[in-house]
Design an enzyme around this catalytic site. Structure first.
Site, PDB file in Angstrom:
ATOM      1  N   TYR A  41       0.610  -1.325  -0.006  1.00 32.61           N
ATOM      2  CA  TYR A  41       0.145  -0.113  -0.024  1.00 32.61           C
ATOM      3  C   TYR A  41       0.925   1.363   0.104  1.00 32.61           C
ATOM      4  O   TYR A  41       0.152   2.343   0.185  1.00 32.61           O
ATOM      5  CB  TYR A  41      -0.908  -0.004   1.224  1.00 32.61           C
ATOM      6  CG  TYR A  41      -2.019  -1.277   1.295  1.00 32.61           C
ATOM      7  CD1 TYR A  41      -2.588  -1.455   0.175  1.00 32.61           C
ATOM      8  CD2 TYR A  41      -1.730  -2.152   2.175  1.00 32.61           C
ATOM      9  CE1 TYR A  41      -3.671  -2.879   0.401  1.00 32.61           C
ATOM     10  CE2 TYR A  41      -2.440  -3.261   2.515  1.00 32.61           C
ATOM     11  CZ  TYR A  41      -3.423  -3.245   1.307  1.00 32.61           C
ATOM     12  OH  TYR A  41      -4.257  -4.509   1.539  1.00 32.61           O
ATOM     13  N   SER A 110      -3.650  -6.926   7.916  1.00 34.19           N
ATOM     14  CA  SER A 110      -4.429  -7.351   6.661  1.00 34.19           C
ATOM     15  C   SER A 110      -3.355  -7.990   5.838  1.00 34.19           C
ATOM     16  O   SER A 110      -2.690  -9.053   6.246  1.00 34.19           O
ATOM     17  CB  SER A 110      -4.976  -6.116   6.044  1.00 34.19           C
ATOM     18  OG  SER A 110      -6.189  -6.529   5.025  1.00 34.19           O
ATOM     19  N   TYR A 111      -3.206  -7.399   4.656  1.00 33.99           N
ATOM     20  CA  TYR A 111      -2.133  -8.000   3.950  1.00 33.99           C
ATOM     21  C   TYR A 111      -0.887  -8.252   4.601  1.00 33.99           C
ATOM     22  O   TYR A 111      -0.209  -9.100   4.386  1.00 33.99           O
ATOM     23  CB  TYR A 111      -1.931  -7.232   2.392  1.00 33.99           C
ATOM     24  CG  TYR A 111      -1.013  -7.814   1.337  1.00 33.99           C
ATOM     25  CD1 TYR A 111      -1.717  -8.508   0.039  1.00 33.99           C
ATOM     26  CD2 TYR A 111       0.127  -8.170   1.501  1.00 33.99           C
ATOM     27  CE1 TYR A 111      -1.156  -9.134  -0.624  1.00 33.99           C
ATOM     28  CE2 TYR A 111       1.013  -8.546   0.401  1.00 33.99           C
ATOM     29  CZ  TYR A 111       0.340  -9.147  -0.615  1.00 33.99           C
ATOM     30  OH  TYR A 111       1.350  -9.828  -1.787  1.00 33.99           O
ATOM     31  N   TRP A 155     -10.451  -4.767  -4.116  1.00 34.41           N
ATOM     32  CA  TRP A 155      -9.001  -4.792  -3.788  1.00 34.41           C
ATOM     33  C   TRP A 155      -8.134  -5.004  -4.596  1.00 34.41           C
ATOM     34  O   TRP A 155      -7.151  -4.275  -4.818  1.00 34.41           O
ATOM     35  CB  TRP A 155      -8.973  -5.671  -2.591  1.00 34.41           C
ATOM     36  CG  TRP A 155      -7.593  -5.842  -1.941  1.00 34.41           C
ATOM     37  CD1 TRP A 155      -7.357  -5.029  -0.878  1.00 34.41           C
ATOM     38  CD2 TRP A 155      -6.308  -6.725  -2.504  1.00 34.41           C
ATOM     39  NE1 TRP A 155      -6.005  -5.110  -0.657  1.00 34.41           N
ATOM     40  CE2 TRP A 155      -5.435  -6.247  -1.399  1.00 34.41           C
ATOM     41  CE3 TRP A 155      -6.260  -7.607  -3.490  1.00 34.41           C
ATOM     42  CZ2 TRP A 155      -4.247  -6.612  -1.481  1.00 34.41           C
ATOM     43  CZ3 TRP A 155      -4.992  -7.913  -3.414  1.00 34.41           C
ATOM     44  CH2 TRP A 155      -3.971  -7.741  -2.602  1.00 34.41           C
ATOM     45  N   ASP A 232     -14.049  -6.965  12.580  1.00 32.07           N
ATOM     46  CA  ASP A 232     -13.195  -7.079  11.485  1.00 32.07           C
ATOM     47  C   ASP A 232     -13.836  -7.856  10.364  1.00 32.07           C
ATOM     48  O   ASP A 232     -14.197  -8.952  10.751  1.00 32.07           O
ATOM     49  CB  ASP A 232     -11.712  -7.583  11.855  1.00 32.07           C
ATOM     50  CG  ASP A 232     -10.890  -7.967  10.760  1.00 32.07           C
ATOM     51  OD1 ASP A 232     -10.986  -7.290   9.622  1.00 32.07           O
ATOM     52  OD2 ASP A 232      -9.917  -8.604  11.125  1.00 32.07           O
ATOM     53  N   HIS A 262     -12.120  -3.361  10.680  1.00 32.68           N
ATOM     54  CA  HIS A 262     -10.702  -3.911   9.823  1.00 32.68           C
ATOM     55  C   HIS A 262      -9.774  -2.770  10.370  1.00 32.68           C
ATOM     56  O   HIS A 262      -8.612  -2.932  10.389  1.00 32.68           O
ATOM     57  CB  HIS A 262     -10.939  -4.055   8.413  1.00 32.68           C
ATOM     58  CG  HIS A 262      -9.889  -4.672   7.818  1.00 32.68           C
ATOM     59  ND1 HIS A 262      -9.516  -5.939   8.003  1.00 32.68           N
ATOM     60  CD2 HIS A 262      -9.212  -4.353   6.738  1.00 32.68           C
ATOM     61  CE1 HIS A 262      -8.500  -6.392   7.351  1.00 32.68           C
ATOM     62  NE2 HIS A 262      -8.347  -5.283   6.636  1.00 32.68           N
TER      63      HIS A 262
END
Length: 545
Positions: A41, A110-111, A155, A232, A262
């Site tokens: 990101y 997350s990722y 996404w 989340d 999230h």
């Protein structure tokens, strides 16, 4: 402690690809542990910068890295496929620098959380601690339909190319209705090879096993602080990861669950609810106490905590526990009852612990039309899927079965995994069944707590697809994830059953055709049984207070 930053340093990988990183380092001379943060990101986001500042000022090197193919890093970005091996190379490169004392931790959500687990499978010797937040699970755990959920295309669109894309330029509601499902990329104005490749693998095969980690905890031995929120939209993975590591015999495992979406720990409010000032914590300090202990050997009070810390909604207080699920859990079956007309909240569906043989009717029926699916309340972008929303208006529909308990005479705590066991039949070759747990207030506000779905063809697992036989009765288990919530005196417990939750999950077209490729729809006639022979129930983890 003051700090300085070196921008765009190059970290070489084993295949000679160079990753770009920003290095936050203490001004004071000496060697220090390092914290590695790898992201698709953008390493220069404000969050990365503030984290870098904070940990550097407390005696750490922080290395913010663009993953392969994103930002200023070389190579091609293919989600998750290279991140395990690349993570090993980054960690060992950092550990061998003269400014690092050889102890490396990893951090990110997350990722950024999932790739920590993929890296841990590679067993880098210098990895001494991990803090994965809001971590995605293995394929088909969050989306048990054999297909990525509709918002996954959002996404993929956002992370296409090397820089973040503006998702507000796309009419996502229009996109999610696209059939065949595989063509859902086209209304965005973009052809996604990644999306189409994923659609080609609707079963848990070797393609997915390559990036799976939750069946391999025995190969990982590193202290982990798992963090997530009850709302989340990838919540299921965090308690599973903690529990899986503990069951694999791994020590130094920790779990923190708050009343958060999230985007963790940003506001006391979520939807119409305010969880109070206690719901926000100093996340940097919490994470630093973990890193101080496992990377520096300094105990700032971290070991005085129990390994599990949860926020109990309804009571709105934090509580420490020794295990997850909680050791004093009373697993309680609440059975479905009705006079055969549980359709909508105006029907006669009842939820109780009474013997299912006492139900007036043996079953309820409804019609599921994939052209008119039951809505799942959510914004249309992938940042957050759902929240503590009021489903009372959705419960007006006749294709939603509603079962409600008597008014509670005392507070009732439900903390832990929620599962439903349904006996069902259909006249389709394949269909879905969804289950939702709600808290009904005196005002009628029906607050979603947690929910789940089972796809008929995957009732035995996503690696064992088998179509349904029309008219045959099947017992199916629906994993409704986890919650920690007190149903207050005067409230009611409610269960919804339907066959769609759109656009959280893709619509089952009911034909049994190849997933992701079909356009033809079939209306399905659904039956949910609740009798002595077929005692459908939801199992709630009741905590004695």
């Amino acid at each position: 402690m003051s700090y300085r930053v070196k921008r765009d340093i190059k970290i070489p990988l084993r295949d000679e690809v160079l990753l770009s990183a920003d290095h936050y380092q203490p001004e004071e001379q000496g060697v220090y542990p390092a914290i590695v943060v790898r992201t698709p990101y953008g390493k220069t986001r404000e969050q990365q910068h503030l984290q870098g500042e904070y940990f550097t000022e407390h005696g750490y090197h922080v290395i913010n890295v663009d993953v392969r193919g994103r930002g200023d890093s070389e190579g091609e970005f293919v989600p998750y496929r290279n991140d395990g091996v690349d993570g090993y190379d980054v960690i060992e490169w950092v550990a061998n620098q003269t400014w690092c004392d050889g102890n490396v931790g990893t951090l990110g959500g997350s990722y950024l959380g999932r790739i920590q687990w993929l890296t841990a499978l590679e067993q880098p010797p210098s990895l001494k601690a991990m803090v994965p937040l809001v971590t995605p699970s293995d394929p088909f755990v969050e989306w048990p339909t054999g297909l990525p959920n509709p918002m996954h295309i959002c996404w993929l669109y956002m992370t296409r190319g090397r820089v973040m894309q503006n998702i507000n330029l796309v009419d996502w509601q229009k996109v999610y209705w696209t059939l065949p499902y595989v063509d859902m990329d086209l209304p965005t104005g973009w052809y996604s090879e990644q999306w189409r490749e994923e659609i080609e693998h609707p079963y848990f095969d070797d393609y997915w096993k390559h990036i799976a980690y939750q069946h391999r905890f025995d190969e990982i031995d590193v202290p982990v602080l798992n963090i997530s929120g009850w709302y989340d939209d990838e919540q299921i993975g965090t308690p599973l990861n903690y529990q899986g590591m503990v069951e694999a015999g791994k020590s130094d495992q920790h779990l923190l669950m708050g009343p958060w979406p999230h985007q963790l720990n940003k506001s006391t409010k979520l939807g119409d609810l305010d969880f109070g000032e206690e719901s926000l914590i100093n996340m940097n300090d919490y994470q630093r106490s973990f890193f101080d202990y496992y990377l520096k050997g300094i105990d700032q009070g971290f070991t005085k905590k129990e390994p599990v810390e949860i926020f109990v909604m309804g009571e709105n207080k934090w509580r420490q526990e020794k295990k997850w699920p909680l050791p004093n859990t009373k697993w309680t079956k609440f059975y479905l009852h009705s006079g055969g007309k549980a359709n909508s909240r105006f029907g006669d569906g009842v939820l109780s612990t009474s013997d299912p043989a006492k139900s007036v009717a043996d079953y309820d029926q409804y019609v599921y039309d994939p052209a008119n699916p039951v809505p799942f309340i959510t914004e249309m972008v992938s940042h957050q899927i759902g929240g503590p929303d009021d489903y009372s208006s959705i419960e007006r529909r006749d294709d939603v079965l509603v079962y409600t308990s008597d008014v509670l005479e005392d507070d009732l705590e439900v903390t832990g995994p929620v599962k439903a066991n349904l006996f069902v039949s259909t006249d389709a070759k394949d269909t879905d069944f969804t289950v939702k747990l709600l808290d009904v207030r005196k005002s009628g506000f029906a607050q979603r707590l947690t929910d789940g779905l089972v796809r008929g063809r995957f009732r035995n697992g996503t690696d064992k697809p088998e179509l349904m036989t029309p008219g045959e009765v099947y017992e199916v288990e629906v994993d409704c994830w986890n919650t920690s919530h007190i149903f207050k005196k005067g409230h009611q417990i409610r269960i919804e059953i339907a066959s769609s939750a759109f656009p959280k999950y893709d619509r089952n077209l009911n034909t049994g055709d190849e997933l992701g490729k079909a356009t033809e729809m079939k209306v399905a006639n659904q039956t949910v049984y609740h009798s002595e022979q077929y005692p459908s129930s939801v199992v709630l983890p009741i905590i004695k207070r």
